[in-house]
Design a protein around this motif. Structure first.
Motif: not given
Lengths: 393, 393
Positions: A196, A200, A302, A305-308, B252, B257, B275
């Motif tokens: 989220t 981040i 990082k 943060d990029l986890h999606d 959010t 993101r 981001f």
């Protein structure tokens, strides 16, 4: 009173240091290993440990995925090569919930890490000097792809279970989505389907603190003398994380407004009357700087943060639809970093596809770290869950 | 595309800058002003603004207390001398809830601040050079003592109401406890009776980031060239605060993101794919560095950590027992920094002594900053509350 030794320039495990229980697997020596960022790596090393024995049919293998500053030493004592005892010692071992008399348990240091797997402190194959600022951005998926190579090497086609907490849970999720035929179940603890904005934000603040440290030297500090590395920036980054790992209640109970140092004068800006909570955070920040590499902290942060899981897959729903195996999502009501609504969302998304899924909540005031502190609460459910899966064909 | 001007070395208002609506009161020119730390100050300046007219009987005066990075400009437009419009513009003015046609409203920049009141950027009386690292630790009580001197100067023996949010609420509380005969009512918004360990932790992290900035120069950076001040450390400190001022939900909804910058390569550690939330936080951090002094940020942050109405008074209960006037405590359910249980505790502690007290909750997802963003929700209650008190003898 003994003076602590100077902090190393980098807390990375380096070749020549005691190996401990680490083993090493090297791949991409011929063809380069492609990363999500578009960059490639070659001569990739994965440091790992195993416990127990792989059955002849190869169906009793459990993969443990570690969190941000963890490593392959999930179980076992501290000792030469391992500054700390195993991070899930209470959970993993002979006769323990993840029973190494029964299961073949594997844990690998993640790509980008600093405990033997290829990361920023590793030698660049071109010149043998540390990657430093040359190290590419890696993702959770890159970490999982490296683990898949290790699984091939170990002869594990399919994991009985992939289990992890926090960033480990992100890997468990990606395993199930990327390689649905290679995972028979997953246990995702105190984690999320996508980072989220607030998660981040915390990560970005820590990264900016490391980069502010003049001793970070743009990421190329590996030839610095002991004590001359970016330990202060790393300590600040860790302090941010440490607050988000715990909770308001527990901080109040444990530290309240206790003073660590009254100070003798009021003349230094902001230093009069240091509180115990400041001393505690400083201690943990410094402790991390002793055992962890600042660049790995950046790289792995990082990656989180990029986890999606939705990235490149259309939507969260379409990604989750790939999960067709029993799933256990574990939340902690007091977790401010990965609030329990995120694990309930995971559970509901999996269950919405008529796939076996359960949500278990750890009842603890300890916040995010409860997945380590109160592991006893999920010992039974995890033991039962994996046991049940192992009985299926 | 225009390039922004370089950040000043310090965001402090300095003599010679446009005065705007500021007025100045100087005290302790003969006898020194004693601080809680044991240190003293002399030639203390308080910068303040007033709106409306003091009644002949002096009973219509309302004191507004500002928060961390606020100043005396509670109401009125931005303009020369005031980079920003009043921080409570919607609440204060002719015909507004705190009606300046009716009340004599006062707001003073706090001691330790950087908008005209004596603080680290002020000239030291001994040599005319900025205090810098010589500035002493100040407390909320020291701030209130300086405001009491201003009240004497203005001919206000007793405030109809003392009103403040966040750190302003700490001052309102201390006013009622330190000077019970000088306060007829208090409104304490999104604040606490004593800083908790978690609040101290957030503050300590920000302070450590400022101190890490090599441009902080131990606190003595006032002769630095534009762009050469500790703006990066201050920006990081502000980023920590900014996350705690808002909420997970709102981050959010607002940022999700979304990417601000894809980046062209994956080769710089941690910079690939920035981001939107990172850009936002960086923007606000830099913006603060332009208008606020890093040393004031340190000094005021430390004052908040030291806030504890029980200090030297035996207990919270004994301190609260000194409050014998109508009290309004305002909480915000989504406030992660000063959770609403803290304002309910205040309300209950006052009410326990059979003193008129009420608790009002702002229903907003915006977190701590809702006391500014959703001020409309408390406009009615505050208008009614102060109006009722004004009718009493």
């Amino acid at each position: 009173m003994t003076t602590p030794p100077p902090l190393p320039a980098t807390g990375a495990w380096l070749p020549g240091d005691p190996v401990g229980e680490r083993r090493f697997f090297t791949f991409a020596t011929d063809r380069r290993f492609a990363l999500d960022s578009g960059r490639t790596l070659s001569d990739v090393v994965v440091a790992y440990e195993t416990w127990g024995t792989l059955d002849a049919d190869g169906r009793n293998a459990v993969l443990l995925c570690h969190a941000w500053t963890g490593d392959s030493h999930a179980a076992g004592p501290a000792g030469r090569g391992h500054l700390e005892p195993g991070w899930w010692n209470a959970m993993v071992g002979p006769g323990k919930p993840i029973d190494t008399n029964r299961y073949f348990v594997v844990c690998a240091n993640v790509l980008g890490g600093c405990q033997g797997s290829t990361g920023p402190s590793s030698p660049h194959p071109d010149d043998g000097l540390p990657y430093g600022s040359r190290f590419p951005v890696v993702t959770i998926r890159d970490m999982v792809r490296a683990q898949a190579r290790l699984a091939d090497h170990l002869g594990v086609f399919q994991w009985l279970a992939v289990v992890g907490g926090s960033m480990g849970g992100m890997q468990a999720l990606e395993w199930a989505v990327m390689y649905p035929r290679r995972v028979r179940s997953l246990v995702a603890v105190a984690t999320c389907m996508q980072a989220t904005a607030q998660q981040i934000a915390w990560g970005a603040i820590g990264r900016r603190a490391i980069r502010l440290d003049p001793r970070w030297r743009g990421g190329d500090y590996y030839d610095a003398a002991p004590g001359d590395g970016p330990s202060e920036g790393l300590a600040i980054a860790r302090m941010v994380a440490q607050v988000t790992f715990r909770s308001d209640n527990v901080f109040t109970d444990r530290f309240g407004r206790e003073l660590a140092d009254r100070g003798d004068t009021g003349d230094t800006l902001g230093m009069w009357q240091q509180f115990e909570v400041e001393r505690y955070l400083g201690h943990h920040g410094n402790k991390l700087a002793r055992r962890f590499d600042a660049n790995s902290y950046l790289a792995i942060g990082k990656a989180m943060d990029l986890h999606d899981i939705a990235r490149g897959r259309g939507s969260i729903e379409r990604a989750i639809a790939r999960i067709q195996v029993p799933t256990m999502a574990v939340g902690i009501w007091s977790d401010m970093l990965y609030p329990s609504y995120q694990q309930r969302q995971l559970h509901e998304a999996v269950a919405a596809n008529d796939v076996q899924s359960e949500y278990v909540e750890i009842d603890s005031p300890h916040g995010h770290d409860a997945f380590l502190i109160n592991g006893d609460q999920i010992a039974g459910p995890i033991e039962r869950f994996i046991g049940d899966v192992s009985k299926t064909s």
